[in-house]
Design an enzyme around this catalytic site. Structure first.
Site: not given
Lengths: 130, 136, 100, 100, 136, 130
Positions: A77-79
């Site tokens: 999941v992209c931060v």
């Protein structure tokens, strides 16, 4: 062959989240390798464990968690996208003073560099979105 | 750029602000610049609006990310292809776009324009040369 | 009756459908990416100029500014309003249809 | 090169743009709401039939079924594939462009 | 229906499955039926696809919610206006749509069709009669 | 005049979330009443307290929480849409065996009937979405 999977929309709102899952499953069934599944934009919302969809419907989050377990998938999941939308693991919660986290089993939060790296490592990058 | 570098093309087809794809797409390009690949951007359809001069979000209370496009040259993202047909359909010309430049290290650091207007056929050929195409 | 359009006429069919179904005499407000329809010299200019003979057309100023569209680039006859004007338009119409 | 289109041709401009920019000889896969372009007798039928002379066009079977589109309603020449066929198309093309 | 009832129109412009608007829009209609208002639905643009016969989601693993439209009559949602022009653009006719009916309690509970094909002018007039219009 | 506000998209992904807020604020500034703000579809994602947007950007969730406090707004998140997407308050967490909740201050979770009721009570219903 090595596939990288990019998911740009959240669960239920757009079919993209389903198509990404069905494609990934079909690729694994054919013996291909999934380098990584990267969740970006609203796609990060696939990574929350707090969903409870109706019992007669598919559970999109659990489908990913189970597929990840079975095939040791790397679900990232992209931060940056996650911070905008409220997807948080224990570390992120601590870092931003939040008193809860909501990341689902089998997902991890990491940087956008993981998307680029996936594009470099994979033979094909497949994008699913709106 | 290493020998094993891949060719990445970021295709921008959305207007800024109405959706976040333009902004978050730009974040990918900036992060990607650190990976030493052969990178270009294409602006097609409403994507050409991203490069419009004079964006001012004060009254709509969103973040104005248009200045970031000016930083692309420093990140060695120097090939910004804008489709001519998309501009024309929108009554726009190159004069409506921000002036974006980079310093060419192979040519005595001369300042050169990053924006290149291409027609559909040229864009088709460019797409065929890529290894990875990301579409926002 | 107030109709709102928040989509680019080049990307989606909202403008077409609104103009097909809105009763002449109605108000139409262009906002968000919908404001691109208000600009002179585009492929939909004729369609919008035609619409101006049937409807009163507004564009949301803050959304024009965000997108770098100066008022002098707008098709003659389109009125620019702010969020307060948007509220007035909604209050003064009997109902509102958002062509999402 | 494989191009995918997941939008209805009546709602969004993805099909138009794909057909403008895809190199002749490419493969085009219609999926999700994009499969509506594959149906006979619609306002985009001529455009799709024209495309069939330049491209190989596929439609995703599970998405056709979900939407109640029987194969006999498809424009002649469009091939139906499942998710496994989608995977093969992607694997056999040098690159994939999703016209999101 | 009470005297103070408002006229609600639910305008459906999206295809089913590609996005959730059709399904969640239908949930609003069903809940709304309990409120004793004057309710109708309009199907315009890709919204007409919601009523297509023979939907089968087994292979795509989504929930097939099309049977729910058949329940609308029981909820006294009996006016489903389908725009003729939208059908024609999509090469469809009434034969492609599910047969949806209701029992008319004012006419000896006769079974009557809920779907009414209207042209654009008729739909325009219907919209002008509403108090609340919700668009999905 | 009484306005009802319907928000159909989540924060950041679509400008709809911003437009809804700016409209609501302008209506209040002009002395109008806001019957309710109802969050539906992905709009429920405006109601999570776990977001941390970049410091140079607006905080959409906090904007709603603050406006609600100042004007006693009724911010309602649709329960069915929230279950699909993982927006949960303490009660919902308990009910579905979740070990965390994420609802933001000033928001409450309730049924779709609240949307219909808003349509009945309001003079104008304004919908913001994609």
């Amino acid at each position: 062959m090595k596939f990288g999977i990019l998911v740009n929309e959240g669960p239920y709102q757009h079919q993209a989240a389903d198509t990404a899952f069905n494609f990934t499953k079909a690729a694994l069934d054919k013996g291909h390798e999934i380098v990584r599944v990267f969740f970006y934009h609203d796609g990060v919302n696939n990574g929350t464990r707090l969903t409870t969809p109706p019992q007669d419907d598919r559970n999109i989050v659990n489908q990913w968690s189970e597929l990840a377990k079975e095939h040791e998938l790397d679900l990232v999941v992209c931060v940056a996208a996650a911070q905008r939308r409220g997807i948080v693991d224990e570390d992120e919660a601590k870092r931003h003073g939040k008193n809860a986290d909501n990341i689902a089993e089998g997902f991890r939060i990491s940087g956008l560099g993981q998307l680029i790296e996936m594009g470099i490592k994979a033979d094909r990058l497949m994008a699913f979105g709106d | 750029m290493g020998n094993g570098a891949k060719k990445f093309m970021y295709v921008n087809r959305r207007a800024p602000y109405g959706t976040i794809y333009a902004l978050e797409g730009l974040e990918v390009v900036l992060i990607g610049a650190a990976f030493d690949q052969d990178v270009c951007m294409a602006f097609v359809d409403d994507g050409v609006y991203q490069l419009q001069k004079g964006q001012d979000t004060a009254e709509s209370n969103m973040k104005n990310f248009s200045p970031t496009y000016r930083a692309l040259g420093d990140y060695e993202v120097t090939k910004l292809y804008v489709e001519k047909e998309s501009l024309e359909q929108r009554g726009m010309s190159e004069d409506d776009l921000m002036e974006l430049t980079y310093e060419d290290e192979d040519d005595d650091y001369q300042e050169k324009p990053s924006i290149r207007i291409v027609n559909r056929g040229e864009l088709t050929d460019l797409m065929e040369q890529q290894d990875v195409i990301l579409n926002y | 009756m107030l109709h709102t359009i928040n989509k680019s006429p080049f990307e989606k069919n909202s403008l077409d459908t609104c103009l097909r179904l809105a009763k002449p005499g109605s108000e139409i407000l262009l906002l968000e990416d919908g404001v691109y329809a208000a600009v002179k010299g585009t492929a939909v200019e004729q369609q919008v100029m035609q619409a101006l003979s049937d409807y009163t057309v507004y564009a949301l100023g803050p959304d024009l500014k965000a997108r770098g569209i100066e008022e002098k680039r707008l098709i003659d006859g389109i009125e620019v309003v702010g969020y307060d004007g948007f509220v007035d338009l909604a209050a003064n119409s009997e109902r509102v249809q958002s062509w999402l």
